[in-house]
Scaffold this active site. Sequence first.
Site, short mmCIF file in Angstrom:
data_model
loop_
_atom_site.label_atom_id
_atom_site.label_comp_id
_atom_site.label_asym_id
_atom_site.label_seq_id
_atom_site.Cartn_x
_atom_site.Cartn_y
_atom_site.Cartn_z
CD GLN A 232 -0.52 -10.83 -1.84
OE1 GLN A 232 -0.54 -11.58 -2.81
NE2 GLN A 232 -0.32 -9.53 -1.95
CG HIS A 233 2.96 -5.84 0.57
ND1 HIS A 233 2.02 -4.87 0.83
CD2 HIS A 233 4.14 -5.35 1.04
CE1 HIS A 233 2.61 -3.84 1.42
NE2 HIS A 233 3.89 -4.12 1.55
N GLY A 234 0.60 -7.16 2.43
CA GLY A 234 -0.69 -6.88 3.02
C GLY A 234 -1.55 -5.88 2.27
#
Length: 801
Positions: A232-234
């Site tokens: 998951q991208h931040g």
Amino acid sequence: MDTPVAFLKGFRALDLTGLSGQLCGRILGDLGMEVIKIEPPGGDPVRRLAPFVTSPDGKRLSTVFAHLNAGKSSKVLDLNKESDRAAFKRLVEAADVVLESFQPGELDRKDLGYTDLAAINPGVVMASITAFGQTGPKKNLLYNDLVALAESGFLYISGDPLLPPCRPPETQAYYFASLFAAAGVLAALYRRERTGQGDHVDATMQETLATHEHIIRLYANEQQILKRAGSQHGSVAPAKIFPCKNGFIYLYVTRQHWKLFLDIWKDHSAQFDGKDWLNNLYRRAHADVLNPAVEAFVGQYTMVEITDLLQAKGIPCVPVNTPLGFANDEHVQSRGFMVTVDHAGFGTTKQAAAPFVIDGARLPVGSVPVLDSWRSPAYVSPVGGERREGASHRERDLDSGNGPLDGMRIVSFDHVLAGPYGTTILAELGADVVKVESSKGGMDPFRFFGTGEDPNLSPRFLEFNRNKRSFTVNLKHPKGQGVVHDLVAKADAVLDNYSVDVVGRIGLAYDQLCKVKPDIVNLRMPGLGTTGPKRHFSTVGVNITSFTGLTYMWNHTGNTNPPIGSQTVYPDYVSGVLCAIIIISGVLHRDRQKKGAFIDLGQSEATAFMIGASLMEAAASGNDPEPIGNASFSFAPHDCYPCRGEDRWCVLAAETDSQWNALARIIGGGIEQDDRFKTNPDRLKYRAVLNTLIEQWTKDKDAFEVRDRLQTAGVPCGVVQTGEDLCNDPQLKERGFIVAVENPRLGRVVLPNFPLQFNNARLTRRWEFPVLGRDTEAVLRDVVGYSPETIAEYKRDGVLE
């Protein structure tokens, strides 16, 4: 067929490195430098490292050795013998570069340190590649790749948050520091061409990796500890790995893609049409609502179907490939990245070529060196002699102090991270980097990360754009391209990381630049390169990781359904360092040969090159290697273990019997007498049992106390450091790596320093924020030569912004 261009032909390197530095020599060799590998009697131990490929007649070849040493020559010398040390010194007389990865001080004790070699050859450039550097309280700590990853902060942010931190495949701490060392070597050679003096380049794994992902800046300035988030991208959603009918894809949807995505996703919930959902941070904050709905949509398609559907609208989506899936991809094959190599004494096999194409061709990949096969030519011209004929010696008695690249000018059309990281390296090394933007559709999006609408208030932008000049021009104006061409005429190199078709529309295609500056060095770095059936694919760092097979391999054993990988944008950093390496080597070539070049650096190939051994294994066997997490093929124990406190970990390894005996004595409880752990093959067999016993010992102990106790006993051990740990690390503080700067717009900002030292000193730079358009008039006046009247006219007409 175009003739491959060897930028570094005529230079010679002596490679003393072990596993931890050998990628440096491979890259220099791929660029045309002659690299002579100095091996001990019996050969480099890396020759015997698993995994292996096997020829039809049963011969074995280490994929690690082949990947790191292809194209080098071999000379056997025992540096413990005085006669062989004398022989090595004779080689230094005619060498340009020496590469080494010994513990600090070890070569000095053999009278082979930089001071000793510079007395023989004042122009020699030495690069030392270690975990912690040549100075500081940690310089003598025992380490391997796992320890270096842990102490750098990179391991802590890698992997599934529900599992122990997970190291990337192969030896990325070794590899990444080796890339930086190559950049340092080339910068030092550029300065030597003008001054005649060599340099000692100090490249450390801890510092180079600690520049990643804003780990230090986030804690030092915002007290935020960056944590693991899986795929998951931040700050963006949907931006993660999603399952589909026959595998997985990585989908990345930002504000600019959101409405396009909804148009394709016909049956999406009406709530997603709301204005709030346009905002990246809003969608990321509501990922728990959004991601399951996206997963249901994506799950209706195969990997190819959903990729083609979304890429047709420019939405970054790629399959999560295995290494074999990447090697067999039609795009990869069309670009000739995986090549057949005839290795002496083994036969043919496929492996990764150099991750760049120069003037339409790749240099061939050479054989692994036959042990002790190098023979001195009848005549070798001395440093500064015949081999330097044609070099551009810029008359100067002393360097200006601005860094080894002082005098080089780069015009850069870069944005986001890969290009800016590379040009920041060039700027920190002293090059005059002119960053060209346009407020009418061409500003770097990083200017707005977390700052609202002010383009001059982003600490994230400052970190990867410091010490550059900001130049703004309206490229849509009829005279805008002319202004840019006038600037290019005064430059050594031009680069961009735009999508593949943009440059031709704005007058920056290579043939257009050559009309302005025939010997220009031009580098392009789109995600999948400038040629091939998928060259138009829209990509970002996180889905390039997935496309190359790196995400698949970046997991604990058996943890590939789904694969997790890491939210880091490793491809941007790798591509950035390679960008700097190729630009410097291209300018060195131009200065000597009076010829420019066009370089195609596909970020996907730059990334895939970093798992070259895995790709070679897959291509040779027809089967995918499986991820091994923190384990080692060769040694046990070798893993990450829980310590006292929330999400606190240490790593340790026993790579020799003496290290194992020291560890077993400290752990106690009869482990030293246990027959299951008597030999290293035994320990590998019973690795899971052994890890459980070690975990029971570490779990109630402070990670720093474990490290200090084991290091004192001679066992490689490290703390899995957080951003907070890095900011308080005495090694980084003493070496001047953590620096506070006062910025008139941002106030006090703490940032990591440039991670190379030259002759035991940091480069001194101003770290100015490139305020949008601040330097346009000065560049046009002082560099291009425009009169004040012309500048005023262009401002009135809207050519300049």
